[in-house]
Design an enzyme around this catalytic site. Sequence first.
Site, short mmCIF file in Angstrom:
data_model
loop_
_atom_site.label_atom_id
_atom_site.label_comp_id
_atom_site.label_asym_id
_atom_site.label_seq_id
_atom_site.Cartn_x
_atom_site.Cartn_y
_atom_site.Cartn_z
N HIS A 192 0.84 -1.20 0.00
CA HIS A 192 0.00 0.00 0.00
C HIS A 192 0.87 1.25 0.00
O HIS A 192 2.04 1.22 0.41
CB HIS A 192 -0.91 -0.02 1.23
CG HIS A 192 -1.83 1.14 1.33
ND1 HIS A 192 -1.51 2.29 2.02
CD2 HIS A 192 -3.08 1.35 0.83
CE1 HIS A 192 -2.51 3.14 1.95
NE2 HIS A 192 -3.47 2.60 1.23
N THR A 194 1.36 3.76 1.83
CA THR A 194 2.05 4.25 3.02
C THR A 194 2.98 3.23 3.65
O THR A 194 3.59 3.52 4.69
CB THR A 194 1.03 4.70 4.09
OG1 THR A 194 0.22 3.58 4.47
CG2 THR A 194 0.13 5.81 3.56
N LYS A 195 3.10 2.05 3.05
CA LYS A 195 3.94 1.02 3.65
C LYS A 195 5.42 1.28 3.36
O LYS A 195 5.79 2.10 2.52
CB LYS A 195 3.54 -0.36 3.13
CG LYS A 195 2.12 -0.78 3.52
CD LYS A 195 1.95 -0.84 5.03
CE LYS A 195 0.66 -1.55 5.45
NZ LYS A 195 -0.56 -0.86 5.05
N HIS A 196 6.30 0.55 4.07
CA HIS A 196 7.74 0.68 3.84
C HIS A 196 8.08 0.50 2.37
O HIS A 196 8.86 1.28 1.80
CB HIS A 196 8.50 -0.40 4.63
CG HIS A 196 8.55 -0.17 6.11
ND1 HIS A 196 9.02 0.99 6.67
CD2 HIS A 196 8.23 -0.99 7.15
CE1 HIS A 196 8.97 0.88 7.99
NE2 HIS A 196 8.49 -0.30 8.30
#
Length: 378
Positions: A192, A194-196
């Site tokens: 997604h 906003t993930k790392h």
Amino acid sequence: MIPLFKVALAPDAADRVREVIGTAVLGHGPRVEEFEDALRARVGTPHLATVNNGTSGLHLALRLATSPPGSNPPGDGDRGEVLTTALTFEATNWAILANGFRVRWVDVDPGTLNMDLDDLAKKISPATRAIMVVHWAGHPVDVERLARVLDDAEAAHGFRPPVIEDCAQAWGTTLRGTPLGNHGNYCVFSFHATKHLACGAGGMLVTPDEESLRRALRLRFFGIDRRADRVNGDYDVPEWGYNFYLGEIAAAIGLANLETVADRVALHRRNAAHFDEHLAGVPGLEPTARPEGEESSFWLYPVKVERRADFIRKLADAGIQASAVVRRNDTHTCLPPDAAEALPNLDAVHDRVVHVPVGWWLSEEDRAHVVATIRSGW
């Protein structure tokens, strides 16, 4: 405002996307294959397949773990229960319901906020079809200890429930030096925005063996083997599948971000270590546990506080975003009344859990401001 989440894009991500657009190949293509090869090398297992998002990966994992090859499971009905946690984003548990299973709630460990493996051991029964664990905030569930719990369950009940690890927040997390995705379970990662490791939208399913991987590759594309002769119509679909494959634009973004993700995870860990040191002993604030050998990716930095609403308001007034992030899933009205379960540990911590910014975007000044604001009280 210092944000709780932020989107990371590698410097060459836009150029890679323009290259994809120039090819006019936007569905599954060579960049998806290249991305999967790079992921296999990075994660350390050949048994993985990309999907269009992490939720699709959870659906696919449940299908693979609970239905034998060649079967077409019913879309609804009572297919048994999946043991899971209520302290997670709803995607984890709605995938269970969408696959026709009952959810059975397992309490949390108040130290780590992950599933309480002692409570899990008590709840495994002949009705158990699978176990869903969540590595909350990037902190690993001790899946090695979980394997020993399953050894005992197999001895008691004569079967071993499959495990699905929701690794949505846990890219880069390790357990006693071994990255998640290498403990013999189904593992689902989210890419997604906003993930790392971000693709905009995307995900990855790790399977325990080659047979389940081959099946996953078919099921993510309607149950069709992509190598089949579709030009002449000479192919068969032995079990129906889904429209879950990743596209070329997402893969191009993922390839760019894969080159820089290790640095981002390192910054999250550095910031978390700073907070561990400088927030120790703050009245009204309790850190989460740090068991030896469990190295979190710290996608989030959870703490337990007194008067959570006052804490969030104090930080907001100081230009710092803080949030509970999720609501306990077991209280939603879409669940059947008989799904209720006594969860005393969750009761004790749920209204105290809050997350503060810990991401790669924090400057030293930002960190100092967060610490000073919290230490001044609320």
